[in-house]
Design an enzyme around this catalytic site. Structure first.
Site, PDB file in Angstrom:
ATOM      1  N   TYR A 160       0.860  -1.192   0.000  1.00 21.89           N
ATOM      2  CA  TYR A 160       0.000   0.000   0.000  1.00 21.89           C
ATOM      3  C   TYR A 160       0.888   1.231   0.000  1.00 21.89           C
ATOM      4  CZ  TYR A 160      -3.085   3.700   1.688  1.00 21.89           C
ATOM      5  OH  TYR A 160      -3.774   4.877   1.825  1.00 21.89           O
TER       6      TYR A 160
ATOM      7  N   GLU B  30      -3.560   7.430  -4.022  1.00 21.04           N
ATOM      8  CA  GLU B  30      -3.584   6.196  -3.238  1.00 21.04           C
ATOM      9  C   GLU B  30      -3.455   5.015  -4.190  1.00 21.04           C
ATOM     10  OE1 GLU B  30      -6.095   4.840   0.531  1.00 21.04           O
ATOM     11  OE2 GLU B  30      -7.262   4.628  -1.303  1.00 21.04           O
TER      12      GLU B  30
END
Length: 325
Positions: free
Chosen positions: A118, A206
């Protein structure tokens, strides 16, 4: 302003960020054509069909599926395009899927297993600095990671006077447990990602997941991108990416007549002149046990016509039971 995955990936690629290759399609025929082009360009024979809506968790709602041949791809594309996709981030009724991204399969076999990470870039409002947040727990909801295993989340704060330093990009690769070719690839990825964040005047990038492929390439498999609307005058080409079908129709109508309106979940409509007073009014409603239905700044110079338009916008929300002026 939120972007679709394929639009975010286009911006990333323009700054040199490695991305999963894909082509957007509006119907099953275009999906097959896109798949054939992907095979010619990348050699892939398996394809990932991804619903394009402004919401995360698409896979949980059946909006992301793998097709192992063109026949499967055609069937899946027909199923997804036009469906009401419900995810944890959509309204209860879901969102209609108008297009899909046909992407290459990047989870192929090789010398090692693929790994998911991530990575996000955003502003830390507490410190006034941009921040890279990252974790080895890629592919999972970062909120759950923060709640259950906060020690697996790392951050690098960037001094605006000096920008991203090379040692910080290396810190990211090191904390993700990478080495060799993958280590160098992640350093390059992070450096390009931060340039993309600054260069596009974004408020959020993101990438979940960032994938280390089995042959040690580092690529963005997904992209959630939010651009700063106040900076769109510098990016006319980005302003054209806005998808009004993905936005609240009342907010769109309000913007067209010059009103600042944001829909909320409560039942108390707010009619206020001035953004600061509007925020204070919503606070007062919450402190009194109520729940505001909207933020609305009609402006200090509003005339009768403008106020009437604002009332009509508020009353379009069926949850509104009372209006506080």
């Amino acid at each position: 302003m939120n972007l679709h995955e394929y639009q975010g990936k286009d911006i990333l690629a323009s700054f040199g960020v490695g991305v999963q290759q894909g082509i957007v399609a509006n119907n099953k025929a275009e999906a097959v054509t896109a798949a054939k082009k992907l095979t010619a360009d990348t050699g892939t024979t398996w394809y990932v069909v991804k619903a394009q809506i402004h919401a995360g968790g698409r896979g949980k709602g059946g909006g992301v599926k793998l097709a192992k041949n063109l026949m499967e791809l055609e069937t899946i594309a027909e199923q997804i395009i036009g469906m009401q996709l419900i995810t944890p981030q959509t309204p209860p009724e879901g969102k209609k899927v108008n297009k899909v991204l046909i992407a290459e399969d990047v989870y192929y076999s090789g010398d090692s297993d693929p790994e998911e990470f991530y990575v996000s870039v955003l502003l830390n409002r507490a410190t006034g600095k941009n921040m890279i947040m990252y974790s080895v727990e890629g592919g999972m909801d970062i909120e759950k990671v923060a709640e259950n295993t906060p020690e697996l989340i790392f951050t690098e704060e960037i001094d605006p006077a000096h920008g991203l330093q090379s040692f910080q990009a290396r810190n990211v690769a090191f904390n993700l447990g990478l080495r060799g070719v993958a280590f160098k690839g992640m350093v390059k990825f992070i450096t390009a990602l931060y340039k993309a964040y600054l260069g596009s005047d974004a408020s959020l990038f993101e990438i979940n997941p960032v994938l280390k492929t089995s042959d040690d390439k580092i690529i963005a498999v997904d992209a959630k991108v939010t651009l700063d609307e106040n900076a769109l005058f510098r990016h006319k080409e980005y302003a054209e990416l806005r998808d009004l079908l993905e936005e609240n129709p009342t907010e769109v109508e309000a913007r067209e007549v010059g009103l600042n309106y944001v829909a909320l979940d409560g039942n108390v409509g707010c009619m206020v002149n001035g953004a600061g007073l509007a925020m204070a009014t919503m606070d007062l409603i919450k402190q009194s046990g109520g729940s505001p239905a909207n933020f609305l700044d009609v402006g200090g110079t509003a005339d009768a016509t403008r106020v009437e338009t604002a009332f009509r916008l508020i009353l379009k929300d069926l949850k509104v039971e009372v209006i506080l002026v």
